[in-house]
Design a protein around this motif. Structure first.
Motif, short mmCIF file in Angstrom:
data_model
loop_
_atom_site.label_atom_id
_atom_site.label_comp_id
_atom_site.label_asym_id
_atom_site.label_seq_id
_atom_site.Cartn_x
_atom_site.Cartn_y
_atom_site.Cartn_z
N GLY A 13 19.88 25.68 -14.97
CA GLY A 13 21.28 25.92 -15.29
C GLY A 13 22.00 24.59 -15.35
N THR A 14 23.05 24.43 -14.55
CA THR A 14 23.76 23.15 -14.50
C THR A 14 23.28 22.30 -13.32
OG1 THR A 14 25.54 24.13 -13.21
CG2 THR A 14 25.81 24.11 -15.62
N GLY A 15 22.30 22.79 -12.59
CA GLY A 15 21.82 22.08 -11.41
C GLY A 15 20.35 21.70 -11.50
N THR A 16 19.67 21.76 -10.36
CA THR A 16 18.29 21.30 -10.26
C THR A 16 17.47 22.25 -9.41
OG1 THR A 16 19.05 19.00 -10.32
CG2 THR A 16 16.81 19.36 -9.51
N ARG A 17 16.25 22.51 -9.86
CA ARG A 17 15.26 23.18 -9.03
C ARG A 17 14.44 22.08 -8.38
NH1 ARG A 17 9.89 24.96 -8.94
NH2 ARG A 17 9.63 26.98 -7.92
N VAL A 18 14.51 21.99 -7.06
CA VAL A 18 13.79 20.97 -6.30
C VAL A 18 12.56 21.64 -5.69
CG1 VAL A 18 13.90 19.32 -4.40
CG2 VAL A 18 15.98 19.84 -5.73
N GLN A 19 11.39 21.08 -5.99
CA GLN A 19 10.14 21.59 -5.41
C GLN A 19 9.49 20.47 -4.61
OE1 GLN A 19 7.23 24.07 -7.64
NE2 GLN A 19 5.84 22.38 -7.21
N TRP A 20 9.16 20.76 -3.36
CA TRP A 20 8.52 19.80 -2.47
C TRP A 20 7.14 20.30 -2.11
CZ3 TRP A 20 8.73 20.05 3.38
CH2 TRP A 20 8.20 18.89 3.97
N THR A 21 6.13 19.47 -2.36
CA THR A 21 4.76 19.80 -1.96
C THR A 21 4.33 18.83 -0.88
OG1 THR A 21 4.25 20.60 -4.18
CG2 THR A 21 2.38 20.07 -2.74
N PHE A 22 3.88 19.38 0.23
CA PHE A 22 3.35 18.62 1.36
C PHE A 22 1.85 18.85 1.34
CE2 PHE A 22 2.06 18.15 5.77
CZ PHE A 22 2.76 17.03 6.19
N ALA A 23 1.08 17.80 1.07
CA ALA A 23 -0.37 17.90 0.95
C ALA A 23 -1.02 17.13 2.09
CB ALA A 23 -0.81 17.33 -0.40
N ASP B 110 -3.61 13.06 -7.62
CA ASP B 110 -4.46 14.24 -7.74
C ASP B 110 -4.61 14.96 -6.40
OD1 ASP B 110 -5.93 11.97 -6.87
OD2 ASP B 110 -7.81 12.99 -7.36
N PHE B 111 -4.51 14.26 -5.29
CA PHE B 111 -4.65 14.85 -3.97
C PHE B 111 -3.62 15.96 -3.75
CE2 PHE B 111 -3.58 14.85 0.63
CZ PHE B 111 -4.82 15.22 1.14
N ILE B 112 -2.46 15.83 -4.34
CA ILE B 112 -1.39 16.81 -4.16
C ILE B 112 -1.83 18.19 -4.66
CG2 ILE B 112 0.96 17.41 -4.93
CD1 ILE B 112 1.44 14.26 -4.70
N ASP B 113 -2.72 18.22 -5.66
CA ASP B 113 -3.20 19.49 -6.20
C ASP B 113 -4.47 20.00 -5.53
OD1 ASP B 113 -1.15 19.67 -8.11
OD2 ASP B 113 -2.24 18.36 -9.48
N VAL B 114 -5.21 19.14 -4.83
CA VAL B 114 -6.51 19.54 -4.30
C VAL B 114 -6.63 19.43 -2.78
CG1 VAL B 114 -7.67 18.94 -6.47
CG2 VAL B 114 -7.54 17.24 -4.62
N ALA B 115 -5.57 19.06 -2.11
CA ALA B 115 -5.61 18.88 -0.65
C ALA B 115 -6.03 20.18 0.05
CB ALA B 115 -4.25 18.43 -0.15
N PRO B 116 -6.75 20.06 1.15
CA PRO B 116 -7.14 21.27 1.90
C PRO B 116 -5.94 22.08 2.40
CG PRO B 116 -8.41 19.38 2.65
CD PRO B 116 -7.35 18.85 1.71
N VAL B 117 -4.83 21.41 2.68
CA VAL B 117 -3.61 22.10 3.09
C VAL B 117 -2.50 21.68 2.12
CG1 VAL B 117 -1.89 22.43 4.91
CG2 VAL B 117 -4.30 22.10 5.52
N ARG B 118 -1.91 22.67 1.48
CA ARG B 118 -0.80 22.43 0.55
C ARG B 118 0.32 23.39 0.89
NH1 ARG B 118 -1.05 23.91 -4.31
NH2 ARG B 118 0.18 22.27 -5.22
N LEU B 119 1.46 22.84 1.23
CA LEU B 119 2.64 23.65 1.50
C LEU B 119 3.64 23.35 0.39
CD1 LEU B 119 3.03 23.04 5.34
CD2 LEU B 119 1.65 24.77 4.17
N VAL B 120 4.08 24.37 -0.32
CA VAL B 120 4.98 24.18 -1.46
C VAL B 120 6.25 24.99 -1.21
CG1 VAL B 120 5.26 24.39 -3.96
CG2 VAL B 120 2.98 23.91 -2.99
N PHE B 121 7.38 24.32 -1.33
CA PHE B 121 8.69 24.93 -1.12
C PHE B 121 9.58 24.58 -2.30
CE2 PHE B 121 6.92 23.52 2.93
CZ PHE B 121 6.78 24.72 3.60
#
Length: 156
Positions: free
Chosen positions: A111-121, A11-22
């Motif tokens: 498509g035929t690949g992957t969407r990679v999402q990285w969250t730094f909390a 749950d911290f990943i969604d509520v952290a004071p600093v969240r960087l999402v790429f």
């Protein structure tokens, strides 16, 4: 000097004071990307330029990570659900001012690949939070370079 961080859950990943999402789309299939994240921990040093050493600990329930510049992290895996999500928290680090850290890698077919999402909390002192926010562009560049390198590695 290493210090213990506050143990946080997913749950911290969604509520952290600093969240960087790429996010980045690559051609590799989600299963291959998940395998590289979860099963080939030492391989991180081959595709993520900031990582100089990575090894699984506690029979795969944790990781020991070292970064360029001397950063060190002892981590606990929070989620390992193939091929969708891989997440971990930092338990011990030498990063000054850090109080809690967690990262999540979300994988989705694209498509035929992957969407990679990285969250730094993250949470920490005011100076630590400021520094992490100020590093946003560099962290984003490091992430994009890493997943492009991983994509090339998986193509071979």
């Amino acid at each position: 000097m290493a210090h213990r961080l506050r143990p946080v859950g997913l749950d911290f990943i969604d509520v952290a004071p600093v969240r960087l999402v790429f996010a980045q789309e690559i051609s590799a299939a989600p299963e291959g990307v998940f395998h590289a994240l979860n099963d080939d921990v030492p391989g991180w040093a081959q595709w993520f330029a900031a990582v100089t050493h990575a090894r699984a600990t506690d029979d795969g329930a944790g990781r020991d990570i070292r970064l360029r510049g001397g950063g060190r992290f002892q981590e606990t895996i929070l989620a390992s659900k193939e091929p969708e999500v891989y997440a971990y928290r930092v338990d011990v680090t030498n990063a000054p001012g850090a109080r809690a850290l967690a990262e999540e890698w979300r994988l989705a077919p694209s498509g035929t690949g992957t969407r990679v999402q990285w969250t730094f909390a993250a949470d920490g002192t005011a100076l630590f939070r400021f520094t992490v926010n100020a590093a946003r562009a560099g962290l984003g560049r490091a992430f994009r370079d890493a997943v492009v390198t991983l994509d090339r590695r998986l193509a071979h």
